[in-house]
Design a protein around this motif. Structure first.
Motif, PDB file in Angstrom:
ATOM      1  N   GLY A 244       0.833  -1.205   0.000  1.00  0.00           N
ATOM      2  CA  GLY A 244       0.000   0.000   0.000  1.00  0.00           C
ATOM      3  C   GLY A 244       0.859   1.242   0.000  1.00  0.00           C
ATOM      4  O   GLY A 244       1.463   1.588  -1.020  1.00  0.00           O
ATOM      5  N   TYR A 245       0.964   1.916   1.171  1.00  0.00           N
ATOM      6  CA  TYR A 245       1.760   3.140   1.273  1.00  0.00           C
ATOM      7  C   TYR A 245       2.516   3.208   2.599  1.00  0.00           C
ATOM      8  O   TYR A 245       2.040   2.726   3.631  1.00  0.00           O
ATOM      9  CB  TYR A 245       0.860   4.382   1.199  1.00  0.00           C
ATOM     10  CG  TYR A 245       0.255   4.642  -0.152  1.00  0.00           C
ATOM     11  CD1 TYR A 245       0.952   5.340  -1.137  1.00  0.00           C
ATOM     12  CD2 TYR A 245      -1.031   4.192  -0.443  1.00  0.00           C
ATOM     13  CE1 TYR A 245       0.395   5.589  -2.372  1.00  0.00           C
ATOM     14  CE2 TYR A 245      -1.606   4.430  -1.684  1.00  0.00           C
ATOM     15  CZ  TYR A 245      -0.888   5.125  -2.643  1.00  0.00           C
ATOM     16  OH  TYR A 245      -1.448   5.365  -3.875  1.00  0.00           O
ATOM     17  N   SER A 246       3.705   3.815   2.533  1.00  0.00           N
ATOM     18  CA  SER A 246       4.381   4.307   3.731  1.00  0.00           C
ATOM     19  C   SER A 246       4.145   5.806   3.772  1.00  0.00           C
ATOM     20  O   SER A 246       4.330   6.490   2.754  1.00  0.00           O
ATOM     21  CB  SER A 246       5.889   4.033   3.678  1.00  0.00           C
ATOM     22  OG  SER A 246       6.169   2.683   3.884  1.00  0.00           O
ATOM     23  N   CYS A 247       3.729   6.316   4.912  1.00  0.00           N
ATOM     24  CA  CYS A 247       3.428   7.736   5.043  1.00  0.00           C
ATOM     25  C   CYS A 247       4.245   8.325   6.186  1.00  0.00           C
ATOM     26  O   CYS A 247       4.259   7.776   7.297  1.00  0.00           O
ATOM     27  CB  CYS A 247       1.938   7.943   5.321  1.00  0.00           C
ATOM     28  SG  CYS A 247       0.852   7.323   4.029  1.00  0.00           S
ATOM     29  N   LEU A 248       4.896   9.446   5.925  1.00  0.00           N
ATOM     30  CA  LEU A 248       5.690  10.126   6.943  1.00  0.00           C
ATOM     31  C   LEU A 248       4.852  11.211   7.595  1.00  0.00           C
ATOM     32  O   LEU A 248       4.233  12.033   6.917  1.00  0.00           O
ATOM     33  CB  LEU A 248       6.940  10.752   6.315  1.00  0.00           C
ATOM     34  CG  LEU A 248       7.833  11.566   7.255  1.00  0.00           C
ATOM     35  CD1 LEU A 248       8.498  10.662   8.285  1.00  0.00           C
ATOM     36  CD2 LEU A 248       8.899  12.341   6.462  1.00  0.00           C
ATOM     37  N   SER A 249       4.875  11.229   8.928  1.00  0.00           N
ATOM     38  CA  SER A 249       4.146  12.250   9.683  1.00  0.00           C
ATOM     39  C   SER A 249       4.998  12.721  10.859  1.00  0.00           C
ATOM     40  O   SER A 249       5.850  11.986  11.360  1.00  0.00           O
ATOM     41  CB  SER A 249       2.828  11.686  10.219  1.00  0.00           C
ATOM     42  OG  SER A 249       2.180  12.633  11.067  1.00  0.00           O
TER      43      SER A 249
END
Length: 282
Positions: A244-249
């Motif tokens: 899916g996705y890796s998301c940086l926060s």
């Protein structure tokens, strides 16, 4: 201690545009991939290259206004410079004494012995690690208030790196000195620096306190469906993955409290660098 305001430098298709500040009593890290502009920043600060725009101040003065005493208050390690290979440590000592009024010969000798450096051997016959140790010891041997360290632990093994980092920490104990340092070894900077600047393609893309970066930044590992339902207000960058996705926060606590079903991983410096440079904006 050191300030860059909209500093510009052009090399063909490379453009540096940089603003940053080094506070008294702090160790500041400059990180980024090869060719990002780190060495250009160092050389600009030291007046080794002329800039095409902006303003640099060291100790509140522009580089060409620094006195000889001001320059003695700067200790430098550059990745592509060092002592002549035909000198020995014994040859270097009188040179350092003539260059720096506050050169501490006793401390210099002591540190060279601690780091197992031979006093009579020619530097050209030193290993890469030995040369790196010598450059750092020399930079810190004359009581400089400002240290400019470009890859100071390059070529060192784990034990030697720890010794150098401990030496830098002890050097900062009087609270009146500052360090600007770059390193490809993120673990060094995680335990050493107060704040970090990330540079890519000549532009600063992130400035953060190290504690905040390690404490607040995270990676969300989400499926396609989870991504569609995700509150994206605090997503800085995303990257497509097989799952899916890796998301940086930078709001780890927000997602821990509001998205309990997500896989949330602590963001290391390497992961933040990778996401900031290779990730895409939403």
């Amino acid at each position: 201690m050191l300030k860059l305001e909209n500093v510009e430098k052009y090399y063909g298709d490379f453009n540096l545009n940089c603003s940053m500040e080094l506070r008294p009593g702090c160790i500041t890290g400059l990180i980024g991939p090869n060719g990002a502009g780190k060495t250009t920043v160092f050389k600009s600060v030291l007046g080794l290259i002329t800039v095409d725009g902006g303003r640099i101040t060291v100790f509140g003065k522009e580089p060409d206004s620094l006195t000889s005493q001001d320059r003695e208050d700067i200790g430098v390690v550059l990745a592509d410079s060092g002592f002549s290979g035909y000198l020995s440590i014994e040859d270097i000592i009188p040179v350092m004494e003539s260059l720096y009024k506050k050169f501490d010969k006793q401390e210099f000798r002591k540190k060279c012995k601690e780091f197992d450096l031979p006093f009579q051997k020619k530097i050209k016959d030193f290993s890469t690690g030995m040369k790196a140790k010598l450059k750092v010891i020399a930079a810190m041997s004359h009581g400089a208030r400002l240290l400019i360290l470009d890859e100071p632990t390059s070529g060192l093994d784990v034990i030697a790196r720890d010794e150098i980092l401990d030496y830098i920490r002890s050097y900062m104990e009087n609270g009146e000195r500052s360090v600007l340092i770059s390193s490809h070894i993120s673990g060094d900077l995680e335990t050493l620096c107060d704040d970090l600047y990330l540079i890519d393609g000549g532009n600063l893309v992130l400035h953060e306190e190290t504690d905040a970066l390690l404490g607040n930044y995270c990676l969300l590992k989400v499926t396609e469906k989870q991504y569609e339902e995700l509150d994206k207000r605090y997503i800085i960058k995303r990257r497509k993955e097989t799952f899916g996705y890796s998301c940086l926060s930078d709001r780890k606590q927000f997602y821990l409290e509001n998205s309990p079903g997500l896989v949330i991983e602590k963001g290391s410096i390497d992961e933040v660098i990778t996401m900031m440079i290779r990730g895409e904006k939403i």
